[in-house]
Structures are given as C-alpha cells and as structure tokens.
Write an enzyme that holds these catalytic residues in place. Sequence first.
Site, mmCIF file in Angstrom:
data_model
loop_
_atom_site.group_PDB
_atom_site.id
_atom_site.type_symbol
_atom_site.label_atom_id
_atom_site.label_comp_id
_atom_site.label_asym_id
_atom_site.label_seq_id
_atom_site.Cartn_x
_atom_site.Cartn_y
_atom_site.Cartn_z
ATOM 1 N N SER A 207 7.113 92.679 45.238
ATOM 2 C CA SER A 207 6.729 92.246 46.580
ATOM 3 C C SER A 207 7.839 91.345 47.097
ATOM 4 O O SER A 207 8.014 90.226 46.627
ATOM 5 C CB SER A 207 5.396 91.496 46.533
ATOM 6 O OG SER A 207 5.138 90.873 47.767
ATOM 7 N N ASP B 82 -1.028 80.977 41.637
ATOM 8 C CA ASP B 82 -2.245 81.077 42.443
ATOM 9 C C ASP B 82 -1.986 81.679 43.823
ATOM 10 O O ASP B 82 -2.817 82.416 44.352
ATOM 11 C CB ASP B 82 -2.891 79.691 42.597
ATOM 12 C CG ASP B 82 -3.586 79.246 41.317
ATOM 13 O OD1 ASP B 82 -3.946 80.122 40.513
ATOM 14 O OD2 ASP B 82 -3.768 78.031 41.122
ATOM 15 N N GLY B 83 -0.827 81.377 44.425
ATOM 16 C CA GLY B 83 -0.519 81.909 45.750
ATOM 17 C C GLY B 83 -0.363 83.419 45.736
ATOM 18 O O GLY B 83 -0.851 84.120 46.637
ATOM 19 N N VAL C 28 -1.624 85.470 43.441
ATOM 20 C CA VAL C 28 -2.954 86.011 43.148
ATOM 21 C C VAL C 28 -3.796 86.036 44.419
ATOM 22 O O VAL C 28 -4.494 87.011 44.704
ATOM 23 C CB VAL C 28 -3.648 85.181 42.047
ATOM 24 C CG1 VAL C 28 -5.106 85.603 41.890
ATOM 25 C CG2 VAL C 28 -2.905 85.317 40.724
ATOM 26 N N ASN C 29 -3.699 84.973 45.210
ATOM 27 C CA ASN C 29 -4.466 84.885 46.447
ATOM 28 C C ASN C 29 -4.120 86.026 47.401
ATOM 29 O O ASN C 29 -4.995 86.578 48.079
ATOM 30 C CB ASN C 29 -4.220 83.528 47.116
ATOM 31 C CG ASN C 29 -4.980 83.364 48.412
ATOM 32 O OD1 ASN C 29 -4.426 83.529 49.490
ATOM 33 N ND2 ASN C 29 -6.259 83.042 48.320
ATOM 34 N N GLU C 30 -2.839 86.398 47.442
ATOM 35 C CA GLU C 30 -2.432 87.498 48.327
ATOM 36 C C GLU C 30 -3.062 88.814 47.884
ATOM 37 O O GLU C 30 -3.521 89.609 48.716
ATOM 38 C CB GLU C 30 -0.904 87.621 48.360
ATOM 39 C CG GLU C 30 -0.427 88.623 49.396
ATOM 40 C CD GLU C 30 1.092 88.680 49.526
ATOM 41 O OE1 GLU C 30 1.588 89.737 49.962
ATOM 42 O OE2 GLU C 30 1.770 87.679 49.209
ATOM 43 N N GLU D 125 -23.184 80.909 44.697
ATOM 44 C CA GLU D 125 -23.175 79.647 45.433
ATOM 45 C C GLU D 125 -21.799 79.001 45.387
ATOM 46 O O GLU D 125 -21.033 79.214 44.451
ATOM 47 C CB GLU D 125 -24.184 78.654 44.834
ATOM 48 C CG GLU D 125 -25.600 78.837 45.292
ATOM 49 C CD GLU D 125 -26.457 77.627 44.949
ATOM 50 O OE1 GLU D 125 -27.385 77.347 45.724
ATOM 51 O OE2 GLU D 125 -26.212 76.970 43.926
ATOM 52 N N GLU E 190 -2.611 77.339 49.093
ATOM 53 C CA GLU E 190 -1.867 77.800 50.263
ATOM 54 C C GLU E 190 -2.432 77.130 51.518
ATOM 55 O O GLU E 190 -3.644 77.197 51.763
ATOM 56 C CB GLU E 190 -1.975 79.322 50.407
ATOM 57 C CG GLU E 190 -1.461 80.106 49.212
ATOM 58 C CD GLU E 190 0.033 79.954 49.005
ATOM 59 O OE1 GLU E 190 0.783 80.174 49.981
ATOM 60 O OE2 GLU E 190 0.450 79.623 47.885
#
Length: 305
Positions: free
Chosen positions: A44, A75-76, A78-80, A225, A281
């Site tokens: 990417s 984490d960024g 993975v978030n994408e 939750e 992010e």
Amino acid sequence: MENKYTHGVLFYHEHSGLKNINQGIGEVTTALSSICKHLSIQLSENEGDIIKYCQEIKAKDYAKDVDILFILGGDGTVNELINGVMTHDLQLPIGILPGGTFNDFTKTLNIAPNHKQASEQMISAQVGTYDVIKINNQYALNFVGLGLIVQNAENVQDGSKDIFGKLSYIGSTVKTLLNPTQFNYQLSIDDKTYSGETTMILSANGPFIGGSRIPLTDLSPQDGELNTFIFNEQSFSILNDIFKKRDSMNWNEITQGIEHIPGKKISLTTDPTMKVDIDGEISLETPIDIEVIPNAIQLLTVNDL
C-alpha cells in the site's frame, strides 16, 4: 500441511514501523504460505490504497478467490483495513501481524508482539467474531478519545515522548504536560444525558490502550457494548495507580474521579470543537456519533492457554 485457505492477501505499508519491511515480509510469508494455496503480497503506497483494494476484492476485480486477508503494520494500518472491510462489506477473516509501535488489539487476540512469531501463530489460530465501533462514517476496533489522549497522539507525531505508551510513568509524566485543555461536553449514551467540564473522554471497545490493560474485568470487544470514561481534572494523580493495578480490581475501589458509563449508542458535542483520536489516528472533530456494531468482523484469534 493442508492449506486452510485458497488465496490470502498480505497488505503492508513501506513505513509500517518495522526497521526493514522487506526482511519482515520474508519472515512472515513462510508461515502464511503454509496455510494459503496462493499468497499475494500487496504494498500500500498511499493512505487509502488498502480501502481501494478492499473494493476491488469485493467486486472480484482483484482476484475471484480471495478468502482471507492479512495485515502487517501498526494500529493505523490495521485501522485502514478495518475501514476497507467494513465499508465494502467484506465477509473475510483477518489475520493481524504486529508491525508498528503499538498493536493494542493484538493483545486482545493473544497474538505475539513479534511479527514472525505472530505469523506462526496464524497456522493454528481460530476465527473469532468481534464488535466494531462506528464513528460518524468511519470504523475502529479499539477506542475513540478526545482531550489529553489527542494531545498525546500529537506529541508522538512530533517525535516527543508517548505518555500513554508508558502508562506506568503517567503519574509523573503527565505533570510535564501541564494545563491540559479543559472543554465542556454534552454526552448522550443510550438516551441518558451527561454534561460538564473535563480534560479527556474515552470510549473503549477493547481492553488495551497504549499497551496497558484497562482494569475492568468485564470489558470485552464481544459483548455488544462500549465503555465510556469521563476523566475529571483531579484524575491525573490516580491514573498511574489505575494502570499499575491488576485487571481483577474493582473499578469503584480505585477512583471517584473517573466516571464509567457502558452503552451502545453515543452522541457527543463539545465547546470548543475538539479533535478526535480513533485508534491512534486523528481524523475527525466533534460533534460525533458513535455506535457499536456487534459481531461485525472476523479476526484470527490465538487460544488463550
């Protein structure tokens, strides 16, 4: 060994957090190729590319037989991928390989912090179903926060010390970040309203933030939750104690300076407008609408021995 999957796609960024990404790719493909008949390795290059690839996979334009996704990154990154999978309704399992500063959600999945070890765990990992947070039109696995946690993220981007990354030192370190921004908030959680002044609000899906566990035994990303925490201005002195404790402690025993409110639908407005941190992010500002989407995503999970 028998291949579990027909075609896996491994996504990665060149700037994934690994010192040598090409070496890292080589180290993880040995294990991944043993469970996939065909393994594609997909760079990417730009932010948003992974979301576009997810669209192509959904339309069968990328390949017609993709049945598992892997992501090597922090984490960024993975978030994408989470946003790509949720936006394009990809009903595919995801294997997360840590490759950044923090991978909070991999702790929840019992995945090793080392990418090579994590790739070997994928061989025997089982698919688990997890909740996802929806924030306006974006998605996240772990948390949504504003206030001090945003100041911290901006410090990290500037190369300064990550105070949330070293929560054991937060009691003393936070004093160096004096006068955190106070803001007024109006909060609605499942039709109950809350208002006041604070320095930080956090809504968590997973139990780990900044590498440390939130000390609530019943906090789970599989319970349908979210858990919202409102920190008052006096609570910094006790943050250190909170995150040093074991996870078996009773939240009510440690502080009256942090309000904990579980819920499924959240609306938040602030004065002034505040930046919002989503899994590390900073991409939104208040006002925001937050909701939990139960059983929304499939993640490879290592059985807790």
